[in-house]
Design an enzyme around this catalytic site. Sequence first.
Site, PDB file in Angstrom:
ATOM      1  CE1 TYR A   1      10.250  -7.959  -5.113  1.00 24.08           C
ATOM      2  CE2 TYR A   1      10.664  -9.901  -5.289  1.00 24.08           C
ATOM      3  CZ  TYR A   1       9.906  -9.021  -5.242  1.00 24.08           C
ATOM      4  OH  TYR A   1       9.029  -8.830  -4.728  1.00 24.08           O
TER       5      TYR A   1
ATOM      6  N   GLY B   1      -0.172   2.351  -0.729  1.00 24.27           N
ATOM      7  CA  GLY B   1      -0.236   3.227  -1.113  1.00 24.27           C
ATOM      8  C   GLY B   1      -1.167   2.314  -3.170  1.00 24.27           C
TER       9      GLY B   1
ATOM     10  CB  VAL C   1       0.077  -0.680   5.748  1.00 29.88           C
ATOM     11  CG1 VAL C   1       0.570  -1.603   4.692  1.00 29.88           C
ATOM     12  CG2 VAL C   1      -0.505  -1.526   7.076  1.00 29.88           C
TER      13      VAL C   1
ATOM     14  N   GLY D   1       4.452   0.863   1.662  1.00 25.75           N
ATOM     15  CA  GLY D   1       3.819   0.290   0.345  1.00 25.75           C
ATOM     16  C   GLY D   1       2.207   0.443   0.414  1.00 25.75           C
TER      17      GLY D   1
END
Length: 256
Positions: A163, A18, A14, A16
């Site tokens: 984004y 954190g 996985v 990201g």
Amino acid sequence: MAASTRLTSRLALVTGGGSGIGRAVCQRLASEGASVVVADISHESATETVGRLPRDLRGQGHMAAAVDVSSKESVKKLLTGVQTRYFQPPSVCVNAAGVTQDDFLLNMEEEHFDKVLLVNLKGSFLVLQAVAQALVACGAPKGSIVTVGSIVGKVGNIGQANYSASKAGVEGLTRTAAKELSRFGIRCNCVLPGFISTPMTDKVPERVISKMELLVPLGRMGEPAEVADVCAFLASDDAAYITGASVEVTGGLFMG
């Protein structure tokens, strides 16, 4: 959704992991029996996530790793480290690493546009490619790769030209990967979250949050765990006949 053991003996990566959605995905996959490699730009945050993961099943072991998903060398080092420790590539991968650099189109700096595309789109490509190459090289019978896009990749959003573009690209990347990798038994699907309560949204003023919630038919922000539930389903054999799909987790936001 009640936890099961449908991911027992599976190795999951996985990115990201954190914080936010990534951390919730790690917790969900671990609760279903997977050994989880928590990768994040911050090794400290990844280690904190690992400390929160269950290790209830025999043979279940987790690992924290630092990675810059926008760097091919960093991603390659990550996959090498994973295979050195576990003697196999991850058969489950969830690409949840992402950043924002919001501004109006007329004011947006080129470097801010580039940064978001590098992490969100190129990063998804590099991780997806590296995991797929490792699975094919070892002759793995199956794999599941889940990318985290966004509903704004479909509908756009004011102040998020970079984004929105990056997440639209992630969805297109995932569908193309699904077409190319299906013959190797590798499924690729994309999850499109809506307004989810994460560290990214913590910076948004409360009055803006209230206005956003009015747009959602279910009347509230989503939780990271609700996105993680869908990721776990797509990772599991319960979704064995699903590939190339985009699943909206939005509370009905922007439905037809």
